[in-house]
Design a protein around this motif. Structure first.
Motif, PDB file in Angstrom:
ATOM      1  N   THR A 164      50.772  44.275  14.799  1.00  0.00           N
ATOM      2  CA  THR A 164      50.413  44.451  13.383  1.00  0.00           C
ATOM      3  C   THR A 164      50.055  45.916  13.165  1.00  0.00           C
ATOM      4  O   THR A 164      49.365  46.517  13.989  1.00  0.00           O
ATOM      5  CB  THR A 164      49.220  43.555  12.997  1.00  0.00           C
ATOM      6  OG1 THR A 164      49.573  42.189  13.219  1.00  0.00           O
ATOM      7  CG2 THR A 164      48.851  43.744  11.529  1.00  0.00           C
ATOM      8  N   TYR A 165      50.502  46.459  12.077  1.00  0.00           N
ATOM      9  CA  TYR A 165      50.256  47.873  11.780  1.00  0.00           C
ATOM     10  C   TYR A 165      48.915  48.040  11.064  1.00  0.00           C
ATOM     11  O   TYR A 165      48.637  47.371  10.058  1.00  0.00           O
ATOM     12  CB  TYR A 165      51.372  48.429  10.900  1.00  0.00           C
ATOM     13  CG  TYR A 165      51.104  49.813  10.361  1.00  0.00           C
ATOM     14  CD1 TYR A 165      51.050  50.911  11.214  1.00  0.00           C
ATOM     15  CD2 TYR A 165      50.910  50.020   8.993  1.00  0.00           C
ATOM     16  CE1 TYR A 165      50.806  52.191  10.718  1.00  0.00           C
ATOM     17  CE2 TYR A 165      50.674  51.294   8.486  1.00  0.00           C
ATOM     18  CZ  TYR A 165      50.617  52.370   9.359  1.00  0.00           C
ATOM     19  OH  TYR A 165      50.381  53.630   8.879  1.00  0.00           O
ATOM     20  N   TYR A 166      48.084  48.938  11.587  1.00  0.00           N
ATOM     21  CA  TYR A 166      46.836  49.332  10.938  1.00  0.00           C
ATOM     22  C   TYR A 166      46.832  50.851  10.834  1.00  0.00           C
ATOM     23  O   TYR A 166      46.805  51.555  11.849  1.00  0.00           O
ATOM     24  CB  TYR A 166      45.619  48.854  11.735  1.00  0.00           C
ATOM     25  CG  TYR A 166      45.468  47.347  11.732  1.00  0.00           C
ATOM     26  CD1 TYR A 166      44.978  46.684  10.607  1.00  0.00           C
ATOM     27  CD2 TYR A 166      45.820  46.588  12.849  1.00  0.00           C
ATOM     28  CE1 TYR A 166      44.847  45.301  10.590  1.00  0.00           C
ATOM     29  CE2 TYR A 166      45.692  45.209  12.839  1.00  0.00           C
ATOM     30  CZ  TYR A 166      45.206  44.573  11.713  1.00  0.00           C
ATOM     31  OH  TYR A 166      45.088  43.206  11.694  1.00  0.00           O
ATOM     32  N   ALA A 167      46.844  51.344   9.610  1.00  0.00           N
ATOM     33  CA  ALA A 167      47.008  52.783   9.374  1.00  0.00           C
ATOM     34  C   ALA A 167      45.884  53.605   9.986  1.00  0.00           C
ATOM     35  O   ALA A 167      46.097  54.737  10.437  1.00  0.00           O
ATOM     36  CB  ALA A 167      47.100  53.052   7.871  1.00  0.00           C
ATOM     37  N   HIS A 168      44.657  53.054  10.034  1.00  0.00           N
ATOM     38  CA  HIS A 168      43.522  53.858  10.492  1.00  0.00           C
ATOM     39  C   HIS A 168      43.545  54.136  11.988  1.00  0.00           C
ATOM     40  O   HIS A 168      42.835  55.016  12.464  1.00  0.00           O
ATOM     41  CB  HIS A 168      42.201  53.181  10.114  1.00  0.00           C
ATOM     42  CG  HIS A 168      41.935  51.901  10.847  1.00  0.00           C
ATOM     43  ND1 HIS A 168      42.542  50.705  10.508  1.00  0.00           N
ATOM     44  CD2 HIS A 168      41.135  51.631  11.909  1.00  0.00           C
ATOM     45  CE1 HIS A 168      42.116  49.757  11.319  1.00  0.00           C
ATOM     46  NE2 HIS A 168      41.258  50.286  12.176  1.00  0.00           N
ATOM     47  N   PHE A 169      44.359  53.394  12.749  1.00  0.00           N
ATOM     48  CA  PHE A 169      44.408  53.635  14.197  1.00  0.00           C
ATOM     49  C   PHE A 169      44.868  55.058  14.529  1.00  0.00           C
ATOM     50  O   PHE A 169      44.434  55.643  15.528  1.00  0.00           O
ATOM     51  CB  PHE A 169      45.343  52.640  14.882  1.00  0.00           C
ATOM     52  CG  PHE A 169      44.750  51.262  15.063  1.00  0.00           C
ATOM     53  CD1 PHE A 169      43.403  51.027  14.891  1.00  0.00           C
ATOM     54  CD2 PHE A 169      45.561  50.204  15.421  1.00  0.00           C
ATOM     55  CE1 PHE A 169      42.858  49.764  15.068  1.00  0.00           C
ATOM     56  CE2 PHE A 169      45.029  48.929  15.608  1.00  0.00           C
ATOM     57  CZ  PHE A 169      43.675  48.716  15.421  1.00  0.00           C
ATOM     58  N   LYS A 170      45.733  55.617  13.687  1.00  0.00           N
ATOM     59  CA  LYS A 170      46.254  56.952  13.978  1.00  0.00           C
ATOM     60  C   LYS A 170      45.138  57.991  13.940  1.00  0.00           C
ATOM     61  O   LYS A 170      45.040  58.850  14.821  1.00  0.00           O
ATOM     62  CB  LYS A 170      47.355  57.316  12.980  1.00  0.00           C
ATOM     63  CG  LYS A 170      48.042  58.635  13.299  1.00  0.00           C
ATOM     64  CD  LYS A 170      49.236  58.859  12.380  1.00  0.00           C
ATOM     65  CE  LYS A 170      49.980  60.134  12.757  1.00  0.00           C
ATOM     66  NZ  LYS A 170      51.178  60.351  11.898  1.00  0.00           N
ATOM     67  N   LEU A 176      50.930  50.318  16.955  1.00  0.00           N
ATOM     68  CA  LEU A 176      52.049  50.647  16.079  1.00  0.00           C
ATOM     69  C   LEU A 176      51.641  51.828  15.207  1.00  0.00           C
ATOM     70  O   LEU A 176      50.633  51.767  14.501  1.00  0.00           O
ATOM     71  CB  LEU A 176      52.416  49.459  15.193  1.00  0.00           C
ATOM     72  CG  LEU A 176      53.018  48.240  15.888  1.00  0.00           C
ATOM     73  CD1 LEU A 176      53.429  47.202  14.844  1.00  0.00           C
ATOM     74  CD2 LEU A 176      54.226  48.618  16.725  1.00  0.00           C
ATOM     75  N   ASP A 177      52.414  52.901  15.254  1.00  0.00           N
ATOM     76  CA  ASP A 177      52.052  54.086  14.472  1.00  0.00           C
ATOM     77  C   ASP A 177      52.779  54.161  13.137  1.00  0.00           C
ATOM     78  O   ASP A 177      52.655  55.136  12.402  1.00  0.00           O
ATOM     79  CB  ASP A 177      52.288  55.365  15.269  1.00  0.00           C
ATOM     80  CG  ASP A 177      53.738  55.532  15.713  1.00  0.00           C
ATOM     81  OD1 ASP A 177      54.576  54.709  15.285  1.00  0.00           O
ATOM     82  OD2 ASP A 177      54.015  56.461  16.479  1.00  0.00           O
TER      83      ASP A 177
END
Length: 265
Positions: free
Chosen positions: A158-164, A244-245
């Motif tokens: 699952t994509y989470y934008a804040h991980f980057k 996932l980036d």
């Protein structure tokens, strides 16, 4: 099915006390032999509650009541996640003893654990306060040769934008947490541990587990991890946080790993 030594080392009644100060609050109740025998059997004529000793039933009700009739249950090793369909709102929330026994008796995961027939290991119920946990706050950490090598979201892929942006902070926080609280204190040199991260609080241990070909490594694969287990590498290395980036839509774990995997050496 877990091997005997895995059953011993990763049973919550073995690891909870040493890590109680950094783990989710848990109440452990040892299951009476008559209840274990009932849960092992296929005889559905008698309800589990009917064979429970009065003292145990009273203790169980008291624990659930003290947890505000909102609890999460697992046994020594696993939660009955495959019994979610029988829970209100698909949440696996325990509000009374009937909920608890329903989840235990309808779960194949729990049935497999009870079928291990290892009389040398006492069976326990582990009850925790119910929490609504955001899936982006759950991480699985991979330890090989007592070195934290990998970090992966449990909600994968699952994509989470804040991980980057928060990736370096997540790595630093979990690395320091591991070194300060777990390194040298757990009896195995290869294992996984699951945590919940809720800023600004320190991470909380959810569980420990073995590493083998059946372990869900989420963003990593057994093919990557297996060679490292056979390679004695005590040198200090920074863990890889794999996520996932970019939002690449719905895909399988295999597709996601193929798209983003880098060399893991």
């Amino acid at each position: 099915m877990l091997e005997l030594q895995d059953l011993k080392d990763f049973s919550i009644h073995r690891w909870y006390e040493p890590f109680k100060h950094i783990a989710l609050q848990t109440v452990l109740l040892e299951l009476p032999e008559v209840v274990v025998d009932k849960l092992k059997s296929d005889d559905s004529d008698t309800d589990v509650a009917e064979v429970c000793p009065v003292e145990f039933m009273g203790a169980l009700k008291n624990v659930i009541n003290n947890l505000d009739n909102n609890a999460f249950v697992k046994n020594n090793w696993h939660a009955p996640m495959d019994a979610k369909m029988f829970s209100f709102g698909n949440e696996l929330k325990v509000t009374n003893v009937n909920d608890l026994f329903l989840y235990l008796t309808t779960s194949n995961i729990i049935a497999e654990d009870f079928s291990s027939q290892q009389s040398s290991i006492p069976f326990y119920l582990a009850l925790k306060p119910w929490k609504s946990i955001h899936p982006a706050s759950e991480f699985r950490c991979i330890v090989i040769n007592n070195v934290l090598r990998g970090i992966t979201p449990r909600d994968w892929p699952t994509y989470y934008a804040h991980f980057k942006d928060e990736g370096p902070l997540i790595i630093d926080t979990l690395t320091n947490f591991f070194k300060e609280n777990i390194l040298g204190r757990f009896p195995r040199k290869h294992y996984i541990f699951d945590v919940i991260m809720s800023y600004p609080d320190q991470p909380s241990i959810v569980d420990f587990g073995p590493i083998n070909s059946k372990t869900n490594l989420y963003a990593f694969s057994w093919r990557e991890i297996s060679p490292l287990i056979n390679k004695d590498s005590p040198e200090e290395v920074a863990p890889i946080f794999r996520y996932l980036d970019s939002d690449i839509g719905i895909m399988t774990k295999a597709d996601a790993i193929y798209k983003i995997a880098n060399a893991f050496t």
